[in-house]
Write a protein that holds these residues in place. Structure first.
Motif, PDB file in Angstrom:
ATOM      1  N   ILE A  97      31.667  25.925  45.094  1.00 15.35           N
ATOM      2  CA  ILE A  97      31.739  27.377  44.859  1.00 15.35           C
ATOM      3  C   ILE A  97      33.184  27.827  44.740  1.00 15.35           C
ATOM      4  O   ILE A  97      33.549  28.610  43.850  1.00 15.35           O
ATOM      5  N   LEU A  98      34.041  27.309  45.640  1.00 11.41           N
ATOM      6  CA  LEU A  98      35.457  27.658  45.568  1.00 11.41           C
ATOM      7  C   LEU A  98      36.085  27.168  44.263  1.00 11.41           C
ATOM      8  O   LEU A  98      36.925  27.853  43.668  1.00 11.41           O
ATOM      9  N   LYS A  99      35.650  26.014  43.799  1.00  6.77           N
ATOM     10  CA  LYS A  99      36.129  25.506  42.508  1.00  6.77           C
ATOM     11  C   LYS A  99      35.700  26.430  41.376  1.00  6.77           C
ATOM     12  O   LYS A  99      36.464  26.685  40.434  1.00  6.77           O
ATOM     13  N   ALA A 100      34.482  26.963  41.474  1.00  9.28           N
ATOM     14  CA  ALA A 100      33.999  27.894  40.455  1.00  9.28           C
ATOM     15  C   ALA A 100      34.872  29.147  40.414  1.00  9.28           C
ATOM     16  O   ALA A 100      35.229  29.639  39.333  1.00  9.28           O
ATOM     17  N   TYR A 101      35.228  29.666  41.594  1.00 14.22           N
ATOM     18  CA  TYR A 101      36.109  30.838  41.640  1.00 14.22           C
ATOM     19  C   TYR A 101      37.467  30.528  41.018  1.00 14.22           C
ATOM     20  O   TYR A 101      38.017  31.330  40.251  1.00 14.22           O
ATOM     21  N   ARG A 102      38.028  29.376  41.351  1.00 13.77           N
ATOM     22  CA  ARG A 102      39.348  29.012  40.798  1.00 13.77           C
ATOM     23  C   ARG A 102      39.270  28.835  39.284  1.00 13.77           C
ATOM     24  O   ARG A 102      40.186  29.233  38.555  1.00 13.77           O
ATOM     25  N   THR A 103      38.182  28.236  38.825  1.00 13.26           N
ATOM     26  CA  THR A 103      38.017  28.030  37.385  1.00 13.26           C
ATOM     27  C   THR A 103      37.933  29.369  36.655  1.00 13.26           C
ATOM     28  O   THR A 103      38.537  29.559  35.594  1.00 13.26           O
ATOM     29  N   ALA A 104      37.196  30.311  37.226  1.00 12.43           N
ATOM     30  CA  ALA A 104      37.085  31.640  36.620  1.00 12.43           C
ATOM     31  C   ALA A 104      38.428  32.355  36.628  1.00 12.43           C
ATOM     32  O   ALA A 104      38.812  33.000  35.639  1.00 12.43           O
ATOM     33  N   ALA A 105      39.153  32.227  37.755  1.00  8.86           N
ATOM     34  CA  ALA A 105      40.461  32.885  37.842  1.00  8.86           C
ATOM     35  C   ALA A 105      41.425  32.343  36.800  1.00  8.86           C
ATOM     36  O   ALA A 105      42.205  33.084  36.194  1.00  8.86           O
ATOM     37  N   SER A 106      41.372  31.031  36.570  1.00  9.18           N
ATOM     38  CA  SER A 106      42.255  30.438  35.562  1.00  9.18           C
ATOM     39  C   SER A 106      41.909  30.910  34.160  1.00  9.18           C
ATOM     40  O   SER A 106      42.748  30.874  33.258  1.00  9.18           O
ATOM     41  N   ALA A 107      40.659  31.382  33.986  1.00  9.14           N
ATOM     42  CA  ALA A 107      40.240  31.923  32.692  1.00  9.14           C
ATOM     43  C   ALA A 107      40.416  33.437  32.629  1.00  9.14           C
ATOM     44  O   ALA A 107      39.998  34.078  31.665  1.00  9.14           O
ATOM     45  N   GLY A 108      41.033  34.018  33.671  1.00 12.51           N
ATOM     46  CA  GLY A 108      41.361  35.433  33.659  1.00 12.51           C
ATOM     47  C   GLY A 108      40.351  36.351  34.290  1.00 12.51           C
ATOM     48  O   GLY A 108      40.452  37.576  34.163  1.00 12.51           O
ATOM     49  N   VAL A 109      39.354  35.816  35.010  1.00 10.48           N
ATOM     50  CA  VAL A 109      38.334  36.647  35.650  1.00 10.48           C
ATOM     51  C   VAL A 109      38.447  36.503  37.158  1.00 10.48           C
ATOM     52  O   VAL A 109      38.250  35.412  37.706  1.00 10.48           O
TER      53      VAL A 109
END
Length: 464
Positions: free
Chosen positions: A235-247
């Protein structure tokens, strides 16, 4: 004799009926066109009449009946809708579809059967910068390029800028197995129904592409991520992945269907942990057990409309503070009236933040597919979002006048205060009515009163 024929045809057209006997087009056929209700049964009329604002989509419906079979007919506007000032609403702003049950079917040509009513649905999407005024034109049945019947249209554009709704509307596409191209096309249609946010699903690695698809569809930057069963680290990886895409506002959502205590306990601990880390979670809740377990730890909830807490809100109970609450229901299982009210006046009455329709299960008996698209049900949903737009516009003007009174901007505040009191009293009266028992015309009357109050308030609001 010729004058009598002309008078007969004109009289027939005025009543919503046109009769032509033109050699080489249609011989000895009587064609009847009449405006009918959209969501309720109303007496047929000889004219389509609509009242709306610029940047609004407004529906109408009409029926066509012929005395003899007519093949290859085309039903469309005869041209642009034109005002007395020569302003225009382009004919391309009108989308015409055939009504089959709850479905709205696109068509190019249609075969009209003798003695059978064929019902059509007209959605007029008024361009954003359309000037106020009364626009007229005709919708007609054409055969071999010539009109064999016409139905007059009159569209009144109000002198008011309609604001975006103060409520949020979200919708999760449920078309599994469709191509990427089809999925993108469906996403792009969501904003036309008032939808501003959606969900993405799939592996964590697919999140950036999902975010790109959402952005391309011009949807909002708040996104729900549906991938139940992930570990904390995932789940934390999902958040980081989204943040890197600007969300930065990615809401991880639970598997809402379960009421199993072990599953709920695991979900509770996950949400509690994420809340401590200031991460965003969303609980989609369809039963009281899940609500009691997850309601206190979820930053955001999508609550089934039948839950006791939701029903208590409709009865006047105060909301839980510090939590964003949406509600949801099954659009396909609801009536058109329920869809309009749940997205509109009932939503406003509840005080909730908006609507989020999650991934709802489907089966082989589900004939609607994506129920919001190409259906009377979706048209009703959008009407509800527009009801909230009118309420938002009125309340915005009301706030400006009240702020002006408080700031001493009126030399004589008494008339302004009287209008404020009248507006608030009318809104309270509307919310106290048995909304589900009213007719579509009642909702339209309320909408026009909201517009009237908005314009009166705006006319006296102080200029800062």
């Amino acid at each position: 004799m010729r004058s009598l024929v002309v008078l007969f045809v004109l009289a027939a057209m005025f009543a919503g009926v046109s009769v032509f006997a033109q050699s080489g087009v249609v011989s000895n056929v009587k064609v009847t066109m009449q405006a009918v209700g959209t969501f309720d049964t109303v007496s047929p009329s000889g004219m389509i009449e609509m009242k709306c604002c610029a940047d609004e989509a407004e529906p109408a419906s009409f029926v066509v009946k012929v005395s003899r079979d007519v093949s290859g007919a085309i039903v469309k506007l005869t041209g642009d809708l034109v005002s007395s000032n020569k302003n225009k609403i382009p004919a391309t702003a009108a989308e015409l579809r055939i009504v089959e049950g709850e479905r709205l079917i696109a068509f190019k040509e249609v075969d009209l059967k003798a003695g059978k009513d064929m019902r059509f649905w007209l959605t007029l999407r008024v361009p954003q910068r359309t000037p106020a005024g009364t626009y007229t034109g005709d919708v007609a049945v054409f055969v071999s390029g010539r009109p064999i019947a016409k139905l007059p249209m009159k569209v009144t554009i109000l002198p008011m800028r309609l604001l975006l709704p103060s409520k949020q509307y979200g919708y999760s596409l449920r078309s599994g197995g469709v191509s990427e191209e089809t999925y993108k096309a469906l996403l792009a249609r969501l904003p036309s129904y008032g939808i501003v946010l959606t969900s993405i699903s799939g592996p964590i690695e697919s999140i950036p592409q999902g975010i790109k698809n959402v952005r391309d569809a011009k949807l909002g930057t708040t996104i729900v991520y549906y991938n139940p069963g992930l570990t904390y680290d995932e789940i934390l990886k999902a958040y980081r992945t989204a943040a890197s895409a600007g969300v930065t506002r990615l809401f991880y959502v639970n598997d809402y269907e379960s009421s199993d205590e072990a599953v709920l306990e695991k979900t509770y601990e996950m949400m509690r942990f994420m809340k401590l880390r200031l991460e965003h979670t969303m609980a989609v809740i369809n039963n009281q057990t899940a609500y009691e377990k997850l309601g206190s730890v979820a930053e955001c909830t999508a609550l089934h409309i039948s839950l006791p807490y939701v029903q208590e809100l409709l009865a006047g109970k105060q909301r839980v503070q510090g939590r964003k609450d949406w509600w949801y229901w099954d659009i396909a299982a609801a009536s058109a009236k329920e869809n309009r009210l749940n997205a509109g006046l009932m939503l406003w009455k509840s005080g909730l933040d908006g609507v989020f329709i999650p991934h709802l299960p489907t089966d082989s008996t589900d004939e609607v597919g994506e129920p919001i698209f190409d259906s009377v049900l979706g048209e009703a949903f959008r009407e509800g979002t527009d009801d909230v737009r009118y309420l938002t516009t009125m309340m915005n003007a009301l706030r400006e006048v009240k702020d002006g009174i408080k700031a001493g901007k009126f030399k004589n505040p008494v008339p302004a205060q009287m209008l404020v009191d009248e507006t608030e009293k009318y809104l309270a009266t509307c919310m106290a009515k048995p909304l589900m028992s009213l007719k579509n015309s009642d909702y339209q009357d309320m909408r026009m009163r909201f517009a009237d109050y908005a314009m009166k308030l705006r006319a006296i609001a102080p200029k800062y």
